[in-house]
Design a protein around this motif. Structure first.
Motif, PDB file in Angstrom:
ATOM      1  N   ASN A   1      24.363   2.921 -72.293  1.00 14.14           N
ATOM      2  CA  ASN A   1      24.942   4.399 -71.976  1.00 14.14           C
ATOM      3  C   ASN A   1      24.930   4.822 -70.399  1.00 14.14           C
ATOM      4  O   ASN A   1      25.712   5.458 -69.997  1.00 14.14           O
ATOM      5  CB  ASN A   1      24.423   5.396 -72.751  1.00 14.14           C
TER       6      ASN A   1
ATOM      7  N   TYR B   1      15.880  12.010 -72.494  1.00 12.24           N
ATOM      8  CA  TYR B   1      16.783  12.895 -73.430  1.00 12.24           C
ATOM      9  C   TYR B   1      16.339  14.083 -73.331  1.00 12.24           C
ATOM     10  O   TYR B   1      15.251  14.710 -73.092  1.00 12.24           O
ATOM     11  CB  TYR B   1      16.749  12.479 -74.812  1.00 12.24           C
TER      12      TYR B   1
ATOM     13  N   ASP C   1       8.152   6.285 -75.533  1.00  7.85           N
ATOM     14  CA  ASP C   1       8.654   7.170 -76.795  1.00  7.85           C
ATOM     15  C   ASP C   1       7.569   8.392 -77.434  1.00  7.85           C
ATOM     16  O   ASP C   1       6.681   7.604 -77.969  1.00  7.85           O
ATOM     17  CB  ASP C   1       9.168   6.213 -78.022  1.00  7.85           C
TER      18      ASP C   1
ATOM     19  N   ALA D   1      25.727   8.524 -70.487  1.00  8.44           N
ATOM     20  CA  ALA D   1      24.734   9.378 -70.237  1.00  8.44           C
ATOM     21  C   ALA D   1      24.697   9.367 -68.557  1.00  8.44           C
ATOM     22  O   ALA D   1      24.824   8.240 -68.080  1.00  8.44           O
ATOM     23  CB  ALA D   1      23.605   8.914 -70.870  1.00  8.44           C
TER      24      ALA D   1
ATOM     25  N   GLY E   1      15.038   1.308 -75.120  1.00  8.93           N
ATOM     26  CA  GLY E   1      15.911   1.908 -74.217  1.00  8.93           C
ATOM     27  C   GLY E   1      16.923   1.041 -74.008  1.00  8.93           C
ATOM     28  O   GLY E   1      17.686   1.315 -72.864  1.00  8.93           O
TER      29      GLY E   1
ATOM     30  N   THR F   1      19.853   0.213 -75.444  1.00 10.11           N
ATOM     31  CA  THR F   1      20.990   1.119 -75.649  1.00 10.11           C
ATOM     32  C   THR F   1      21.230   2.376 -74.696  1.00 10.11           C
ATOM     33  O   THR F   1      22.289   2.341 -74.295  1.00 10.11           O
ATOM     34  CB  THR F   1      21.263   1.702 -77.215  1.00 10.11           C
ATOM     35  N   THR F   2      19.975   2.690 -74.099  1.00  6.38           N
ATOM     36  CA  THR F   2      20.166   4.084 -73.397  1.00  6.38           C
ATOM     37  C   THR F   2      20.528   3.447 -72.054  1.00  6.38           C
ATOM     38  O   THR F   2      21.624   4.171 -71.326  1.00  6.38           O
ATOM     39  CB  THR F   2      18.985   4.632 -73.364  1.00  6.38           C
TER      40      THR F   2
END
Lengths: 222, 392
Positions: A46, A11, A220, A52, A40, A42-43
């Motif tokens: 995306n 990000y 993270d 993304a 991650g 959901t990332t």
């Protein structure tokens, strides 16, 4: 169906980094993604949907390199080929159920809203048990009804790939199996691939394959 | 765009309070200056048309505006009186027809206008019900005044005393309403017309009372002799002119000295008007002659100067309101960030999102414009009456 190679994504604030060396699903496969919160998942959904774009590597869906498409084509690809059931349903309170289901058709030229689409939306809503709720505002629906409306919206364009982010979260046991059945039936009927993020281990035996996300490297730093 | 408008319509109708407030603000910004423009245009039209139809006004030197406003609109500001001699002098020139106007008294807040029958012909006033003035003490009333006071031919109307404590003892006159005028859409609609002599009776210059030559009551008659009778205040003064007492009404002094507020001079042709105006150029004359059009144009210039200031104020308020609306939209964008993200995630382009927001603005501005137009239509339809009741 989905092929990911040497993917790296961070990000903008740089607090979260995701690295996936390789990930693959076959057509019409039903895959569950499990893993701790913040891993991650959901990332990844995306990135697959083109919401993304990876910093490195490539995301291919049905032979199309999504990450290499320009913005407009990526949006068109997402709206026509991918059905996304979001974690919080993401329905618009000021629209009624039918308008929410038809919403993707009204915000892009990639889909055309016809009388046949309307009929199909009503039919699909009937199959998902909300056929009598089409005129109600989304804000007036129960959680289960909202979830069905969100699934209906995702499935109406007849997508090749359905991405479901915690689609059965916050539901009682009876309803979560019902929703999962609906997702499976719908995916089967539309011959779609299903990639579902879940924390619910009770549901896992129903999937063709379970991918533990902890095998990928996520940092993270927050 | 149709789909964007549909979604935007759903949004604005869902958030009715917010939409209503925005529409009200935008409507007011548009409506206020436009309505003011309509009313000012109408007032200009009415003022000028009345002024243009009144060629010349002769009156006492002093405020030209007061003289014209009183003569044309029977305004409360009463100019210095002139005498009936002024009318005779206009007539003597042979250049114009003099129409006496004595607009000083009121009856239940409506102006009593003492004039001659020429006034009705000059203004094109037509009797709708009843008949024209014929006798002392009779009144013909304008259509609106008749409606407001609920009067018809055969009814009575009493003049209002000029002051509550009128120690001079001039009694109100009970007038006989003999006719009601057809609506003229002018200040004449609000007036009570009487003969100038009746106006002088109201003032106390002419009066009627019991016959002192036949009265024997010692408490009324103080002295008698040398052809003179001295009576005290107990003498019965008539407050109504009837066929029985009309002969007792009389005027003291010379009629040429009796007061008028103005004389409308109607020249036979333009040249006669110019010649007549020349007669009043001398410095020592106590009279002035005016072209009402010139006076009203001067007044309008002042009004438009005030309007320019008002326009500037409305402009600043409008700008502040527009900025507030922009702020509301900006804040609502922040509040709707999640919704915008959702639409974006579904596959909507930023251009389409902008189109959706623009459609909301179009709807709000469109609704405001529609309401503004309806309100302006109403103002326009009633502007004549509004201007007459508010300004004239």
């Amino acid at each position: 169906m989905i092929r990911i190679q040497s993917l790296a994504f961070a990000y903008r604030d740089g607090e979260f980094r995701l690295s996936i060396p390789e990930f693959e699903t076959s057509a019409r496969e039903k895959v569950a993604l499990i893993g701790p919160s913040g891993a991650g998942k959901t990332t990844l959904l995306n990135l697959i949907a083109g919401i993304a774009v990876p910093d490195q590597g490539e995301v291919t869906v049905d032979g199309i390199a999504v990450s290499r498409l320009d913005d407009a084509r990526r949006r068109d690809f997402r709206i026509t080929r991918i059905g996304f059931v979001f974690q919080d349903f993401e329905l618009l309170d000021y629209l009624n159920v039918l308008d929410n289901i038809l919403h993707p058709y009204r915000i892009t030229r990639a889909l055309t809203l016809t009388a046949e689409v309307r009929d199909r939306a009503a039919e699909l809503a009937g199959q998902l048990g909300i056929g009598d709720k089409l005129a109600r505002k989304a804000g007036d629906l129960s959680q289960g009804e909202k979830q069905r409306a969100a699934i209906c919206r995702a499935l109406l364009p007849d997508p090749d790939l359905v991405l479901a982010d915690e689609a059965t979260g916050n539901l009682d046991p009876a309803n979560k199996f019902r929703i999962l059945d609906l997702l499976f039936d719908s995916a089967e009927r539309h011959q779609a691939t299903l990639l579902a993020v879940t924390h619910d281990h009770e549901l896992l035996p129903r999937f063709d394959r379970v991918v533990d996300f902890s095998q990928f490297r996520a940092e993270d730093r927050s | 765009m149709r789909d964007s408008l549909y979604i935007a319509w759903r949004y604005v109708t869902h958030n009715r309070a917010r939409t209503g407030t925005l529409v009200a603000c935008v409507t007011l910004i548009g409506f206020l200056p436009l309505a003011l423009e309509v009313l000012l245009d109408e007032s200009e039209r009415q003022l000028l048309s009345r002024a243009e139809s009144t060629p010349l006004v002769v009156g006492a030197k002093g405020s030209a505006l007061d003289l014209v406003m009183n003569t044309l609109y029977f305004d409360d500001e009463i100019p210095e009186p002139i005498s009936l001699r002024a009318a005779d002098e206009v007539a003597a020139t042979g250049l114009a027809l003099p129409i006496p106007v004595y607009a000083r008294f009121r009856a239940r807040s409506h102006p009593i206008v003492g004039t001659s029958l020429d006034y009705f012909a000059f203004r094109g006033l037509r009797i709708a019900r009843g008949r024209q003035l014929a006798l002392l003490g009779e009144a013909v009333i304008g259509a609106v005044a008749a409606e407001r006071l609920g009067l018809e031919p055969g009814d009575h109307l009493v003049s209002s005393p000029e002051t509550v404590f009128d120690l001079a003892g001039v009694y109100p006159l009970k007038m006989h309403v003999v006719g009601v005028l057809a609506r003229a859409h002018s200040p004449d609609d609000l007036a009570v017309f009487v003969d100038t002599k009746t106006a002088w009776v109201i003032q106390g210059l002419g009066h009627g009372h019991q016959d002192v030559t036949t009265t024997r009551d010692p408490s009324v008659i103080l002295a008698r002799g040398d052809g003179k009778v001295v009576a005290n205040a107990k003498l019965v003064q008539f407050t109504e002119i009837t066929p029985d007492n009309i002969d007792s009404f009389h005027f003291h002094g010379g009629a040429e000295d009796y007061p008028l507020s103005a004389v409308i001079a109607v020249p036979d042709e333009v040249r006669a008007g110019t010649l007549l105006r020349g007669r009043y150029l001398e410095q020592d004359t106590p009279l002035q002659i005016l072209r009402p059009r010139d006076v009203i144009e001067g007044l309008l210039e002042n009004i438009f100067r005030i309007k320019q200031v008002l326009d500037a104020v409305i402009g600043v308020v409008g700008l502040a309101t527009l900025l507030a609306i922009v702020l509301v939209f900006a804040l609502s964008l922040r509040l709707r960030q999640r919704e915008i993200d959702t639409i974006f995630k579904l596959g909507c382009s930023r251009g389409t999102i902008a189109q959706l927001l623009a459609a909301e603005i179009v709807i709000i501005v469109g609704l405001s414009a529609a309401i503004c137009l309806v309100l302006l239509q109403i103002v326009d339809a009633y502007s004549g009456g509004l201007v007459r009741s508010l300004f004239l």
